[in-house]
Design a protein around this motif. Sequence first.
Motif, short mmCIF file in Angstrom:
data_model
loop_
_atom_site.label_atom_id
_atom_site.label_comp_id
_atom_site.label_asym_id
_atom_site.label_seq_id
_atom_site.Cartn_x
_atom_site.Cartn_y
_atom_site.Cartn_z
N CYS A 122 1.27 -1.17 0.25
CA CYS A 122 0.00 0.39 0.23
C CYS A 122 0.61 1.67 0.06
O CYS A 122 0.75 1.94 0.98
CB CYS A 122 -1.40 0.31 1.63
SG CYS A 122 -2.27 -1.13 1.10
N GLU A 123 2.10 1.40 -1.00
CA GLU A 123 2.48 2.88 -1.31
C GLU A 123 1.90 4.15 -1.56
O GLU A 123 0.74 4.03 -1.39
CB GLU A 123 3.37 1.63 -2.71
CG GLU A 123 4.04 4.01 -1.99
CD GLU A 123 5.40 3.53 -3.51
OE1 GLU A 123 5.54 2.11 -4.30
OE2 GLU A 123 6.18 4.57 -4.23
N THR A 124 2.77 4.47 -0.37
CA THR A 124 1.74 6.14 -0.27
C THR A 124 1.63 6.26 -1.38
O THR A 124 1.05 7.44 -1.59
CB THR A 124 2.43 7.04 0.57
OG1 THR A 124 2.46 6.50 1.99
CG2 THR A 124 1.96 8.75 0.84
N CYS A 125 2.39 6.29 -2.49
CA CYS A 125 2.32 6.98 -3.76
C CYS A 125 1.51 6.31 -4.82
O CYS A 125 0.78 7.49 -5.69
CB CYS A 125 3.79 6.64 -4.56
SG CYS A 125 4.78 7.33 -3.79
N ALA A 126 0.98 5.14 -4.47
CA ALA A 126 -0.28 4.35 -4.70
C ALA A 126 -1.61 4.91 -4.41
O ALA A 126 -2.42 4.67 -5.36
CB ALA A 126 -0.03 2.29 -4.49
N PHE A 178 5.53 7.09 5.44
CA PHE A 178 5.41 6.12 5.97
C PHE A 178 5.11 5.87 4.17
O PHE A 178 4.92 6.43 3.02
CB PHE A 178 3.82 5.78 5.76
CG PHE A 178 3.62 5.11 7.48
CD1 PHE A 178 4.73 4.06 8.12
CD2 PHE A 178 2.43 5.60 8.05
CE1 PHE A 178 4.84 4.14 9.23
CE2 PHE A 178 2.48 4.44 8.83
CZ PHE A 178 3.68 3.73 9.81
N TYR A 179 6.30 4.63 3.77
CA TYR A 179 6.26 4.60 2.22
C TYR A 179 5.12 3.35 2.12
O TYR A 179 4.10 3.63 1.52
CB TYR A 179 7.89 3.87 1.88
CG TYR A 179 8.25 3.93 0.55
CD1 TYR A 179 7.70 3.19 -0.24
CD2 TYR A 179 9.15 4.61 0.20
CE1 TYR A 179 8.34 3.13 -2.00
CE2 TYR A 179 9.87 4.51 -1.36
CZ TYR A 179 8.97 3.79 -2.12
OH TYR A 179 9.47 3.66 -3.21
N PRO A 180 5.30 2.20 2.73
CA PRO A 180 4.45 1.36 2.95
C PRO A 180 2.93 1.51 4.12
O PRO A 180 3.81 2.20 4.87
CB PRO A 180 5.12 -0.24 3.04
CG PRO A 180 6.19 0.14 2.77
CD PRO A 180 7.05 0.84 3.37
N ALA A 238 12.64 8.87 -2.53
CA ALA A 238 11.68 9.90 -1.74
C ALA A 238 10.76 10.43 -2.56
O ALA A 238 10.24 11.43 -2.41
CB ALA A 238 12.27 11.02 -1.15
N CYS A 239 9.85 9.14 -2.54
CA CYS A 239 9.05 9.22 -4.47
C CYS A 239 7.37 9.82 -3.31
O CYS A 239 6.79 10.61 -3.37
CB CYS A 239 8.89 8.51 -5.25
SG CYS A 239 8.41 6.96 -4.07
N CYS A 240 7.00 8.99 -2.10
CA CYS A 240 6.27 8.67 -1.27
C CYS A 240 6.04 10.48 -0.44
O CYS A 240 5.35 11.60 -0.76
CB CYS A 240 5.95 8.23 -0.50
SG CYS A 240 5.87 6.74 -0.55
N PRO A 241 7.39 11.01 0.56
CA PRO A 241 7.25 12.50 0.76
C PRO A 241 6.59 13.37 -0.33
O PRO A 241 6.26 15.00 0.66
CB PRO A 241 8.47 13.00 1.21
CG PRO A 241 8.93 11.15 1.73
CD PRO A 241 8.78 10.65 0.06
ZN ZN Z 1 6.18 6.15 -3.48
#
Ligand code: ZN
Length: 803
Positions: free
Chosen positions: A338-342, A386-388, A406-409
Amino acid sequence: MKKLNHLLILLASIVILTSGCAKTESADYPIQPVPFTSVKLTDNFWAPRIMKNAAVTIPIAFSYCESSGRVKNFEIAGGLDTGTFKTIYPFDDSDVFKIIEGAAYSLQTNPDPKLDAYLDTLIWKIGLSQEDDGYLYTNRTIAEMHGGKGLHEWASRNRWELDSILSHELYNLGHLYEAAVAHYQATGKRSLLDIAIKSADLVDKDFGQDKVKVYPGHQVIEMGLVKLYRVTGEKKYLDLAKFFLDIRGPRGDAYNQAHMRVVDQTEAVGHSVRATYMYSGMADIAAIEKNDAYLNAITSIWEDIVYGKIYLTGGIGATGGNEGFADPFVLPNMSAYCETCASIGNIFTNHRLFLLHGDGKYIDILEKTLYNSMLSGVSLSADRFFYPNPLESNGQHERQAWFGCACCPSNVARFVPAIPGYVYGVTDDELYVNLYISNNAEISLGSKKVKVSQKADFPWDGRVEMTVDPESDGGFIVKLRIPGWARNEAIPGTLYMFAEQDDQAYRISVNGEQITPIMENGYASIKRRWKKGDKISVDLPMPVRKVIADERIRDDSGKIAVQRGPVIFCAEWPDNNDGKVLNLVINKESVMTSEFVPGLLGGTRIIKTSGNQTRKTLGGEIETLENEPVTLIPYALWNNRGPGQMMVWLPTTPESSKPLPAPTIAFRSKVKAGKITRSLSAVNDQVEPGSSNDRSVTYYHWWPEKDQWEYVQYDFEKPEIISKTKVYWYDDGPDGGCRIPDEWEVLYLSGNIWKLVKAKSPLKVTKDGWDSVDFVPVKASAIKIRVKLNKDYSAGIYEWVVD
Ligand SMILES: [Zn+2]
């Protein structure tokens, strides 16, 4: 007078044409979003978070870009400094672009001259780093300054060639284009837009049917090019976006959705961020070009996700190995990726599907994701991420300040300020009210201007007071979204369902008079002649609801989850019995009440109920302890008080719980070993594996040590008489580095002296089962096993028992 009008129109069109940035009158989504700049949030939930994003997330994200060398890469490539590439990944450029996008959005609602000036400098550096022909990729530009040395292994000698694999050249540019459009719209400055146009013109020159024909390895440029098309009116950017979609597949990897032509895809597979970015790009093209093949593909894919591959929290992408989708109904909780980016990508896709179809089910998914799996990605302090986003934890998960990747932040930084843009949608004569958040908005429906305001205490209370204030009286339709959760639907489809029907109905009144509007696609439609000051009240019942999962989801079997309004709740360690929640059992019939606690987690609703802890007995049974109070908090707010146990799906039977270990000699002992790791507690946790390579059970290992003696030891609470011990070895052959050991021996501590036990039979070493040994009884204060690791392999232990 007429002539003068004509002249003015002519002059205006000349200005528009020469500015090169006119929005062309062409087809697009049938429903248009009301931009976030027209919607001012005044609520206590999102408005403070948007402020914090501006005050905390964006500045720290930029400061990490500076300290990690991301900005330095642009300086070196631009000739302002010397040296080699400063960071790990060639896609690190994209973080800077994403944070610029977020900063640009933020500037529109929180003017900040210092930030504006910082962006000017940063954009100047980016401009210097762009090569003369428009190419922008700091890793290659810097490497070429050193005769090609330092070129990332993911990039090819020639530009673009490895983009389908890993170079991320087009990925970086997609984020550049999105940032450029945001910055132009926020500030009116063309600085970054001109860089983007120069880059896109090069991409357009280099790629094509008879030119470079490489599809993007990580999608996002498709969405970026559509935005560039919308702002410039240049159709070639739209065509290029479509080109990048159409050259995908059919013989590529499912990991990046290139296993089939995009129009033939019906299932969500592979990396979930890449996937959702691609589906969003396809939706854009489907809307603008009325492309049914794209539309059919994304509609099937949406059903595949919602009917089998989404978590109750809205999270998608179950597995970490591919950072993406698993098979339908494979939705493990503790290892959920459940990646934040997803989550953010899934919101992009669902918003676009709503704009295409005007169906509330897409906003149901958007809202669920927004309040749960997306929001869990960032701490209350707005500086931890969180990443996942797992749905269960034994304390191994914790938000981090920043990541190497650092994609998620950076995605959080750009997503949060844009949230007000998801509240409304419009056509010429319809106003869609999608989210209930207190706000004041100025909205245009065709030529009609309408001021709309909402007062609500969402997501804690379901009552909403709206004012509809048209500039002049006029007929149009207000479409109020009645969320699935207010209509006995936990999610579109049947993957999750409320355990019981609730008979409370939503209520709507206009100017104090209750009405029964027609329900269409999840919206209550009110068609009337609206006049200044008209008031709408919406009352959405928000009882505490128990949720059950499709029985094919193994990890949710025998469990319930708890939802109130759009919010999913969880049990977390600080609120429950000595920090333990994983061994809880909740009675299916237990009463659940909700209350608001102003001082907790920035002010939140909690749910109170009761349950029992479970524990294994010495006889191997599961024992249920006394009933005790249980407190649940919103899932998105967990891990703001340190790491520890957390659980969304609550067991309703002792068998589906994770009971506390029995008070055996081993469990009551202090465990020692030559090598101390977090996993040492596995040896006496009383969880037996199915085999020597059962990855669902935790184990202790000595890897990478080999060809030497190692030990584990139990120090007893008090001297014990012992006569038997058994071990279950870990062995991940043939692929892994651990095998069952060569031999082992058992010693006990008598006084201050370690002595070998007198075994009644030789000690065996067995795979996929217990190695048990009886020995002459001894009184001991400690026991130790010594283990001889194989010459070529390490070893490990699942469980070690002493009697
Ligand atoms: Zn990400």
